[in-house]
Design a protein around this motif. Structure first.
Motif, PDB file in Angstrom:
ATOM      1  N   LYS A 262      -8.844  -0.857  -0.341  1.00  0.00           N
ATOM      2  CA  LYS A 262      -7.733  -1.806  -0.271  1.00  0.00           C
ATOM      3  C   LYS A 262      -6.421  -1.128   0.111  1.00  0.00           C
ATOM      4  O   LYS A 262      -5.338  -1.628  -0.204  1.00  0.00           O
ATOM      5  N   ARG A 263      -6.539  -0.011   0.801  1.00  0.00           N
ATOM      6  CA  ARG A 263      -5.331   0.679   1.269  1.00  0.00           C
ATOM      7  C   ARG A 263      -4.608  -0.110   2.359  1.00  0.00           C
ATOM      8  O   ARG A 263      -3.482   0.246   2.730  1.00  0.00           O
ATOM      9  N   ASP A 264      -5.238  -1.151   2.872  1.00  0.00           N
ATOM     10  CA  ASP A 264      -4.588  -1.955   3.906  1.00  0.00           C
ATOM     11  C   ASP A 264      -3.666  -3.011   3.314  1.00  0.00           C
ATOM     12  O   ASP A 264      -3.105  -3.837   4.035  1.00  0.00           O
ATOM     13  N   THR A 265      -3.490  -3.000   1.967  1.00  0.00           N
ATOM     14  CA  THR A 265      -2.616  -3.965   1.293  1.00  0.00           C
ATOM     15  C   THR A 265      -1.603  -3.223   0.425  1.00  0.00           C
ATOM     16  O   THR A 265      -1.933  -2.232  -0.215  1.00  0.00           O
ATOM     17  N   ALA A 266      -0.377  -3.720   0.421  1.00  0.00           N
ATOM     18  CA  ALA A 266       0.676  -3.159  -0.433  1.00  0.00           C
ATOM     19  C   ALA A 266       1.324  -4.269  -1.238  1.00  0.00           C
ATOM     20  O   ALA A 266       1.606  -5.354  -0.706  1.00  0.00           O
TER      21      ALA A 266
ATOM     22  N   ASP B  78      12.844  -4.951   6.732  1.00  0.00           N
ATOM     23  CA  ASP B  78      12.576  -3.942   7.757  1.00  0.00           C
ATOM     24  C   ASP B  78      12.017  -2.669   7.144  1.00  0.00           C
ATOM     25  O   ASP B  78      11.118  -2.024   7.716  1.00  0.00           O
ATOM     26  N   LEU B  79      12.532  -2.286   5.962  1.00  0.00           N
ATOM     27  CA  LEU B  79      11.998  -1.123   5.256  1.00  0.00           C
ATOM     28  C   LEU B  79      10.505  -1.312   4.957  1.00  0.00           C
ATOM     29  O   LEU B  79       9.693  -0.402   5.177  1.00  0.00           O
ATOM     30  N   ILE B  80      10.167  -2.489   4.445  1.00  0.00           N
ATOM     31  CA  ILE B  80       8.769  -2.764   4.089  1.00  0.00           C
ATOM     32  C   ILE B  80       7.889  -2.768   5.329  1.00  0.00           C
ATOM     33  O   ILE B  80       6.793  -2.176   5.336  1.00  0.00           O
TER      34      ILE B  80
ATOM     35  N   MET C 214       3.672   2.485   9.280  1.00  0.00           N
ATOM     36  CA  MET C 214       3.387   3.917   9.160  1.00  0.00           C
ATOM     37  C   MET C 214       2.171   4.178   8.269  1.00  0.00           C
ATOM     38  O   MET C 214       1.424   5.135   8.493  1.00  0.00           O
ATOM     39  N   SER C 215       1.951   3.327   7.261  1.00  0.00           N
ATOM     40  CA  SER C 215       0.836   3.522   6.320  1.00  0.00           C
ATOM     41  C   SER C 215      -0.406   2.734   6.722  1.00  0.00           C
ATOM     42  O   SER C 215      -1.379   2.715   5.965  1.00  0.00           O
TER      43      SER C 215
END
Length: 388
Positions: free
Chosen positions: A90-94, A139-141, A147-148
């Motif tokens: 689940k690294r594709d979710t933050a 924009d930060l998110i 990048m992640s």
């Protein structure tokens, strides 16, 4: 003959109150003024008072306002990593956490909610102490997500942080290629009417002070006075003869100095003003309406409202009113809205009640979001669902 021979020391018999008064009249300012004497004396007194006030203001500005203004000029918003997901798949979710009024950094709050790791990586927002720009936060998110290699984003907002989360959600949902999976609102007031009268009055008084007192946005002295006054119920003695319990008063002042003045993670006056004005602006319902529609082939996100089981335990926000607005705007609890009512919680207090919050997140929020995403997965197209 020596001059000393003509000098005679005064004795008690030589003292005269009349002579003393006459001497005072002769030596006081303006004694020799004949024309417009009263006017000139009044102007002289005003000038002296203005000079004293000017010196005091200069000291206030130099030692209270200016050092804080210099410090705040160096602040900026930041996105802070808190925890990796429990499941590496689940690294594709933050999950991004945002705190509420009077708070600067969501790190401690996000760390108190390990159940969020079941969704994905957990990030926290630290606000800019000069104010709030939701486009900058979004924009930060988005940049961090790119990048992640994060495709899916969940926003969590506590109290006023939910108002900010909804505005950030609109930027992400409409203005980016990232998928907004869900928005979790914890005791969020969607408009000023949802803020209980006492808290609303304190916020309005604060904004009024900010408007007319120079340097109020940076003044630590004013912040100390306001924060101490807000804690007045802890030290005012209403029984018998009204007075102050000085032990409690000293404790309240010490708490303010420790938590609000000398704490590097304390929100500034200007940030608190910006946070309160975000509620006053009343744009949360418009943001909610915007994210409740599909955008660019992306489905609408799940909306979760977390509130105390007993609405009266929230002394800041009328959570029943917010719940009704959510049902009207989002489309009802049978759609993409879940209302969760943990027992024993108060106003947006996950750090004080982590067990209750983590329990409802694990047992109710996660299954709801998973079911909702499964139901609309066909709409998502090529965008992978977070739970797969």
């Amino acid at each position: 003959m020596s001059p000393l021979d003509e000098w005679h020391p005064s004795t008690v018999a030589d003292w005269s109150d009349e002579r003393r008064r006459a001497r005072l009249r002769e030596t006081r300012p303006g004694h020799g003024w004949k024309t417009l004497r009263r006017t000139r004396l009044a102007l002289f007194r005003v000038a002296v008072l203005l000079m004293i006030a000017g010196v005091a203001f200069a000291q206030y500005w130099a030692h209270d306002v200016e050092p804080e203004r210099v410090r705040l000029a160096l602040t900026e918003p930041a996105l802070l990593p808190i925890a990796e997901p429990v499941d590496p798949g689940k690294r594709d979710t933050a999950v991004v956490d945002l705190v509420g009024l009077g708070n600067l950094n969501a790190s401690d709050t996000a760390a108190a909610l390990p159940a969020l790791r079941e969704m994905g990586a957990v990030w926290a927002i630290r606000y800019d102490n000069r104010g709030i720009d939701t486009e900058v936060i979004a924009d930060l998110i988005i940049r961090a997500a790119v990048m992640s290699e994060v495709r899916n984003i969940v926003l969590t907002g506590h109290s006023m942080g939910g108002v900010i989360a909804l505005e950030v959600a609109e930027h992400i949902h409409i203005g980016s290629d990232r998928r907004l999976v869900g928005v979790l609102l914890d005791c969020t007031p969607l408009d000023l009417g949802a803020v209980r009268p006492e808290s609303r009055g304190l916020g309005e008084d604060m904004v009024r002070w900010m408007g007319w007192l120079p340097g109020a946005r940076e003044s630590r002295g004013l912040r100390t006075a306001v924060e101490t006054y807000a804690r007045r119920e802890s030290y005012l003695d209403h029984g018998g003869v009204p007075g102050i319990r000085f032990d409690e008063f000293r404790k309240a002042v010490g708490e303010v100095l420790r938590d609000k003045i000398f704490n590097a993670d304390a929100a500034s006056n200007g940030l608190i003003e910006a946070q309160f004005l975000a509620i006053v602006a009343g744009g949360a319902t418009d943001d909610l309406r915007a994210v409740s529609k599909p955008a660019h082939g992306k489905p609408r996100p799940a909306i979760v409202f977390i509130r105390p089981h007993d609405a009266g335990r929230d002394r800041v926000v009328d959570v029943a009113r917010t719940q009704q607005v959510l049902i009207e705007k989002v489309g009802g609890v049978n759609g993409n809205l879940l209302v969760v009512k943990p027992r024993g919680t108060g106003h947006a207090n996950p750090r004080q009640r982590p067990a209750e919050y983590n329990k409802v997140i694990a047992q109710q929020v996660l299954p709801f979001v998973a079911r909702y995403q499964a139901r609309i997965s066909s709409v998502a197209g090529a965008v992978p669902a977070w739970h797969r």
